[in-house]
Design a protein around this motif. Structure first.
Motif, PDB file in Angstrom:
ATOM      1  N   TRP A  64       0.814  -1.212   0.000  1.00 44.36           N
ATOM      2  CA  TRP A  64       0.000   0.000   0.000  1.00 44.36           C
ATOM      3  C   TRP A  64       0.850   1.266   0.000  1.00 44.36           C
ATOM      4  O   TRP A  64       0.347   2.349  -0.256  1.00 44.36           O
ATOM      5  N   GLN A  65       2.159   1.130   0.255  1.00 45.29           N
ATOM      6  CA  GLN A  65       3.064   2.275   0.196  1.00 45.29           C
ATOM      7  C   GLN A  65       3.838   2.329  -1.125  1.00 45.29           C
ATOM      8  O   GLN A  65       4.587   3.274  -1.360  1.00 45.29           O
ATOM      9  N   SER A  66       3.671   1.334  -1.964  1.00 43.86           N
ATOM     10  CA  SER A  66       4.452   1.240  -3.205  1.00 43.86           C
ATOM     11  C   SER A  66       4.268   2.450  -4.114  1.00 43.86           C
ATOM     12  O   SER A  66       5.192   2.839  -4.820  1.00 43.86           O
ATOM     13  N   PHE A  67       3.089   3.036  -4.115  1.00 46.46           N
ATOM     14  CA  PHE A  67       2.821   4.180  -4.996  1.00 46.46           C
ATOM     15  C   PHE A  67       3.428   5.478  -4.469  1.00 46.46           C
ATOM     16  O   PHE A  67       3.609   6.425  -5.218  1.00 46.46           O
ATOM     17  N   THR A  68       3.745   5.526  -3.169  1.00 46.57           N
ATOM     18  CA  THR A  68       4.250   6.766  -2.580  1.00 46.57           C
ATOM     19  C   THR A  68       5.649   6.648  -1.997  1.00 46.57           C
ATOM     20  O   THR A  68       6.227   7.645  -1.591  1.00 46.57           O
ATOM     21  N   SER A  69       6.227   5.472  -1.972  1.00 39.11           N
ATOM     22  CA  SER A  69       7.537   5.259  -1.359  1.00 39.11           C
ATOM     23  C   SER A  69       8.659   5.844  -2.211  1.00 39.11           C
ATOM     24  O   SER A  69       8.606   5.814  -3.442  1.00 39.11           O
ATOM     25  N   ASP A  70       9.675   6.332  -1.552  1.00 40.12           N
ATOM     26  CA  ASP A  70      10.867   6.802  -2.257  1.00 40.12           C
ATOM     27  C   ASP A  70      12.014   5.792  -2.124  1.00 40.12           C
ATOM     28  O   ASP A  70      13.169   6.108  -2.396  1.00 40.12           O
ATOM     29  N   ASP A  73      14.098   5.484  -5.301  1.00 40.84           N
ATOM     30  CA  ASP A  73      14.414   6.718  -6.028  1.00 40.84           C
ATOM     31  C   ASP A  73      15.857   6.783  -6.519  1.00 40.84           C
ATOM     32  O   ASP A  73      16.141   7.373  -7.548  1.00 40.84           O
ATOM     33  N   ALA A  97       2.719  -0.201  -9.355  1.00 47.06           N
ATOM     34  CA  ALA A  97       3.365   1.018  -8.858  1.00 47.06           C
ATOM     35  C   ALA A  97       4.775   1.165  -9.425  1.00 47.06           C
ATOM     36  O   ALA A  97       5.150   2.245  -9.902  1.00 47.06           O
ATOM     37  N   TYR A  98       5.552   0.090  -9.400  1.00 49.70           N
ATOM     38  CA  TYR A  98       6.940   0.175  -9.867  1.00 49.70           C
ATOM     39  C   TYR A  98       7.015   0.259 -11.389  1.00 49.70           C
ATOM     40  O   TYR A  98       7.927   0.884 -11.932  1.00 49.70           O
ATOM     41  N   ALA A 101       6.458   3.765 -12.126  1.00 51.68           N
ATOM     42  CA  ALA A 101       7.645   4.536 -11.739  1.00 51.68           C
ATOM     43  C   ALA A 101       8.774   4.390 -12.756  1.00 51.68           C
ATOM     44  O   ALA A 101       9.794   5.053 -12.639  1.00 51.68           O
TER      45      ALA A 101
END
Length: 126
Positions: A64-70, A73, A97-98, A101
């Motif tokens: 659930w954090q994959s879309f907002t995690s850094d 980066d 998500a990835y 990204a």
């Protein structure tokens, strides 16, 4: 809404299907873990599940954090990313998500953590 549902359903089906393009065999991952070319490994399970035991060198980024995690980066988009959860569905969501990204080489652990544990393969705990 229907399009989003169909996209998520497609990703879940991909997460549960197996091929060398979408999945990495446990033995292949174990060999990579013992080499100098350890891939990016992401465990997308809950904190409790991760702390109880995870694949060595895995980073913990709950699905659930994959879309907002850094967390990725500073990684090259061409690096291999290995995802796993307990059975597959959460890894399918994280793959979306990835992919969005910009990562190109994303695979799942064949059988996910359930199979890794059953095979008695090495695990780390927190």
């Amino acid at each position: 809404m229907r399009v989003l549902f169909l996209c998520l359903l497609s990703l879940l089906i991909l997460a549960c299907s197996t091929s060398s393009e979408t999945h990495i065999k446990q033995s292949e991952l174990l060999t990579l873990l013992q080499s100098e070319q350890v891939p990016i490994i992401i465990d997308v399970r809950s904190n409790r599940e991760f702390n109880a035991g995870h694949i060595p060198h895995a980073q913990h980024v709950p699905f659930w954090q994959s879309f907002t995690s850094d967390a990725l980066d500073n990684k090259e988009k061409q690096e291999q990313v290995i995802l796993y959860c307990e059975h597959g569905p959460r890894a399918g969501i994280a793959k979306l998500a990835y992919t969005l990204a910009g990562f190109k080489k994303i695979r799942y652990v064949q059988g996910h953590m359930t199979s890794w544990r059953k095979a008695g393969l090495p695990m780390e705990t927190q």
